[in-house]
Write an enzyme that holds these catalytic residues in place. Structure first.
Site, PDB file in Angstrom:
ATOM      1  N   HIS A 371      64.068  34.463  23.447  1.00 57.50           N
ATOM      2  CA  HIS A 371      63.759  34.004  24.836  1.00 57.50           C
ATOM      3  C   HIS A 371      64.944  34.727  25.630  1.00 57.50           C
ATOM      4  O   HIS A 371      66.063  34.646  25.354  1.00 57.50           O
ATOM      5  CB  HIS A 371      63.801  32.433  24.511  1.00 57.50           C
ATOM      6  CG  HIS A 371      63.651  31.902  26.115  1.00 57.50           C
ATOM      7  ND1 HIS A 371      64.685  31.297  26.711  1.00 57.50           N
ATOM      8  CD2 HIS A 371      62.478  32.234  26.972  1.00 57.50           C
ATOM      9  CE1 HIS A 371      64.179  31.006  28.054  1.00 57.50           C
ATOM     10  NE2 HIS A 371      62.763  31.401  28.364  1.00 57.50           N
ATOM     11  N   GLU A 470      52.435  33.427  31.632  1.00 61.63           N
ATOM     12  CA  GLU A 470      51.999  32.074  32.185  1.00 61.63           C
ATOM     13  C   GLU A 470      51.166  32.346  33.500  1.00 61.63           C
ATOM     14  O   GLU A 470      49.934  32.369  33.340  1.00 61.63           O
ATOM     15  CB  GLU A 470      53.356  31.410  32.400  1.00 61.63           C
ATOM     16  CG  GLU A 470      53.302  29.877  32.755  1.00 61.63           C
ATOM     17  CD  GLU A 470      54.618  29.495  33.192  1.00 61.63           C
ATOM     18  OE1 GLU A 470      54.747  28.344  32.974  1.00 61.63           O
ATOM     19  OE2 GLU A 470      55.377  30.088  33.893  1.00 61.63           O
ATOM     20  N   GLU A 476      54.106  21.766  30.812  1.00 61.31           N
ATOM     21  CA  GLU A 476      55.402  21.276  31.249  1.00 61.31           C
ATOM     22  C   GLU A 476      55.250  20.411  32.184  1.00 61.31           C
ATOM     23  O   GLU A 476      55.916  19.446  32.385  1.00 61.31           O
ATOM     24  CB  GLU A 476      56.310  22.623  31.345  1.00 61.31           C
ATOM     25  CG  GLU A 476      56.274  23.171  32.530  1.00 61.31           C
ATOM     26  CD  GLU A 476      55.456  24.529  32.079  1.00 61.31           C
ATOM     27  OE1 GLU A 476      55.580  25.528  32.840  1.00 61.31           O
ATOM     28  OE2 GLU A 476      54.795  24.340  31.155  1.00 61.31           O
TER      29      GLU A 476
END
Length: 676
Positions: A371, A470, A476
């Site tokens: 990440h 995304e 989220e």
């Protein structure tokens, strides 16, 4: 003699006769017309009726004469393609490419300027791009491309705003087309005849992203996202634009079944990409969103050696490929959203032993997924990314999720004079930055999953290590979004955002009540069965099981579907659906590793309205028997108070049979059709 001279003078004073050229799709249902009358323009017909009326072409520049009126069609060339190509991974293995092409040359008899427009007509839509070959640099201030929607006052549209502070992360709106002012693409609408059209772009490289600005009613103009100095696109004079695309279908499902965007991209430029592997993963991620853990160091730090090892063991025990870990590196402490310059991409926190974690992953059979969060400080990231990818390669990391959290227009770069400049996520500078990151990662045999990205335009064909992005409101928002994603959200995404390419939505939440049940809390507005259906409905070659491991262990029967469902497909078919209401998808697994290549999977989701959907199993191979493993909403299920009621059953089916699936309010159904 006087009579002859008079005729010559009269002829010189008359304009040349306008030319109009026509291009049809292979099946003849789509026709594109190009004309130079008054100024270059085009129009599109579907089944003999105009769907896009007269729409102009051209450019304005700040350092050269504009490409507006006075250009004539000076030449044209035609070509026909009937071929197919194979994806290394994807929603379908074989993609058919059948189209007719018309290359039109426009020239100005006085200024001697010239440019070309290449048009391609497919059975599922049209694409066109400008090709310019000038001797001097050209700075584009405005692209004049129009999309003039016929009978616009009678059209419905589904859209998110363009050039907003929150990038692409907005709830989709359904309105009359007249109310869609400045919108992002893909932009989907339905005309008075029920024809569905989506405007987007393909192969966005070294150019600014296109938004659509409705100037005159029904006429959308390409509005390019500018640099910080106001210029839209900077070129050396020799450039091709991205393809401007129109996907056209008589039914909404035809938009999903289109491969137009992929077909307009260049073939794979990376060579052997056998190292690019689709798969499923879990992660130290959801706990941060529901405030169980933190990204930064401290007593609640999520990215610790012990916690990561626990996740690696869980992943290996349940057939997952890896574990995404966010918050592992120096820079997350404090106000990380605004302090992107502090991130180190090679220095872990003291409680994260990356070598020990990599070794443990090899021991148990699951790998670390990397990440990189930039917080929009891209110059800081660029100067470190070679070292960061080198570290990850040594640790056996083959996939990296990148992040560019920053308000739209607030990406910070350092220019050639050492000055700070702030750019948009989808301007020409960042288009290049995202792609450079993917190309650099490929040198280390690392694949990229971009968050807060530039929108997808099919470049996964050219750079197959660009696995997913995304680029929309993901899971989220169900933890802290105000409001969370509504029940219609997935049925919106399917016919809008998902037309662009794979999305890393992060499905699979099993605990709906971390903030309590009901409709006044931040939580997934979804049933459990719908969370399973997302693995089939929303395509991504890398799917996350996003919830905490303990929540899966509490519901092993439902968890079985997530363990079974693949992420790489031989074939995909949108069977039924309407924009924002419901969608039914069928996908056949691709033969790979533990997957036989014989099973099919179904996913169906609905909005706030309960419905029963009838699914004809005509797509199954004749003569074979399948076990339908059905996970659908229970008879009393609904997302607000009874999200967990799920009906799991099995029955034998064959091609030609019919399944009736019950979808509760905010619900769904997932089916594995296991070949016997």
């Amino acid at each position: 003699m006087r009579y002859s001279l008079l005729l010559m003078a009269l002829a010189a004073s008359l304009p040349l006769q306008a030319k109009t050229l026509s291009l049809k799709s292979p099946n003849g249902e789509i026709e594109l017309r190009v004309s130079d009358e008054d100024a270059p323009h085009y129009a599109v017909l579907f089944q003999g009726k105009l769907v896009i009326g007269s729409s102009r072409l051209g450019f304005d520049f700040n350092n050269a004469a504009n490409f507006r009126g006075g250009f004539d069609i000076s030449d044209s060339q035609r070509a026909t393609v009937d071929s197919s190509w194979e994806q290394p991974w994807g929603e379908a293995r074989i993609i058919e490419d059948k189209h007719n092409e018309l290359l039109v040359s426009f020239s100005h008899p006085e200024s001697k300027q010239a440019y070309k427009v290449r048009f391609r007509a497919f059975d599922d839509g049209v694409g066109f791009r400008y090709e310019v070959d000038a001797d001097t640099p050209l700075n584009i201030t405005r692209e004049l491309t129009e999309f003039a929607v016929e009978d616009a006052d009678k059209a419905d549209a589904w859209w998110i705003p363009g050039r907003g502070w929150n990038r692409y992360e907005y709830l989709y709106q359904h309105s009359k087309l007249a109310d869609a002012a400045l919108v992002q693409t893909p932009f989907t609408f339905k005309n008075k005849d029920g024809v569905h059209i989506a405007i987007h772009e393909a192969a966005l490289v070294d150019y600014a992203a296109m938004t659509l600005n409705q100037r005159r009613p029904g006429t959308f103009v390409a509005e390019l996202t500018p640099w910080s100095d106001g210029v839209a696109v900077k070129t050396n004079g020799k450039f091709n634009t991205p393809w401007r695309t129109l996907q056209i279908a008589p039914k909404a499902t035809g938009l999903i079944n289109s491969h137009l965007i992929l077909n307009l991209n260049e073939p794979n430029q990376l060579g052997d990409v056998s190292w690019v592997q689709p798969g499923k993963y879990v992660g130290i991620w959801w706990g941060m969103h529901i405030n169980q853990n933190t990204w930064g160091s401290g007593s609640k730090h999520g990215a610790t050696t012990a916690e990561t090892k626990k996740y690696l063991r869980f992943a290996a025990d349940n057939g997952f490929d890896g574990v995404l870990v966010e918050g592992w590196n120096i820079g997350w402490d404090g106000d990380w959203f605004h302090n992107g310059d502090l991130f180190s991409f090679t220095e872990p926190f003291a409680d994260f032993d990356i070598q020990a974690i990599a070794d443990y992953g090899r021991e148990v059979g699951a790998r670390l997924i990397g990440h990189h969060e930039t917080s929009g400080s891209v110059s800081n990231y660029r100067k470190q990314w070679d070292g960061a990818f080198d570290l990850y390669q040594k640790m056996g990391v083959s996939q990296v999720k990148t992040g560019y959290v920053a308000d739209g227009g607030n990406i910070k770069r350092i220019d050639e004079n050492g000055l700070e400049r702030f750019e948009w996520h989808d301007g020409q500078f960042m288009v290049g930055e995202y792609l450079d990151n993917v190309k650099t990662a490929a040198k280390y045999q690392i694949s990229i999953n971009t968050h807060e990205p530039i929108k997808d335009t099919g470049l996964r064909r050219t750079y197959p290590n660009w696995l997913a992005r995304e680029g929309a409101r993901g899971q989220e928002y169900n933890a802290w979004g105000t409001p969370p994603n509504p029940p219609e959200h997935i049925a919106m995404l399917s016919f809008t955002r998902m037309l662009a390419g794979p999305m890393d939505f992060t499905p699979g939440i099993f605990d709906m009540s971390f903030n309590g049940l009901g409709d006044n809390t931040n939580r997934p507005q979804s049933t459990l069965a719908k969370q399973l259906a997302l693995y089939v409905v929303l395509y991504s070659p890398i799917q996350m099981a996003a919830d905490l491991p303990e929540n899966y262990l509490k519901r092993p029967d439902a968890f079985q579907f997530i363990k079974d469902v693949p992420t790489d497909w031989e074939q995909s078919i949108a069977l039924d659906g309407e924009v924002g209401d419901f969608v039914v998808m069928a996908r056949k697994e691709r033969k790979a590793r533990q997957y036989s290549g014989n099973d099919w999977y179904l996913g169906a989701v609905t909005d706030e309205q309960a419905r029963d959907v009838t699914v004809k199993l005509d797509f199954l191979e004749p003569g074979k028997t399948f076990e339908a493993q059905i996970y659908q909403d229970g008879k009393d299920a609904e997302w607000k108070w009874r999200p967990y009621e799920i009906d799991i059953k099995k029955q034998k089916v064959r091609s030609g049979d019919t399944l009736i699936l019950h979808l509760a309010e905010g619900g769904g159904a997932a089916v594995r059709l296991k070949a016997l």
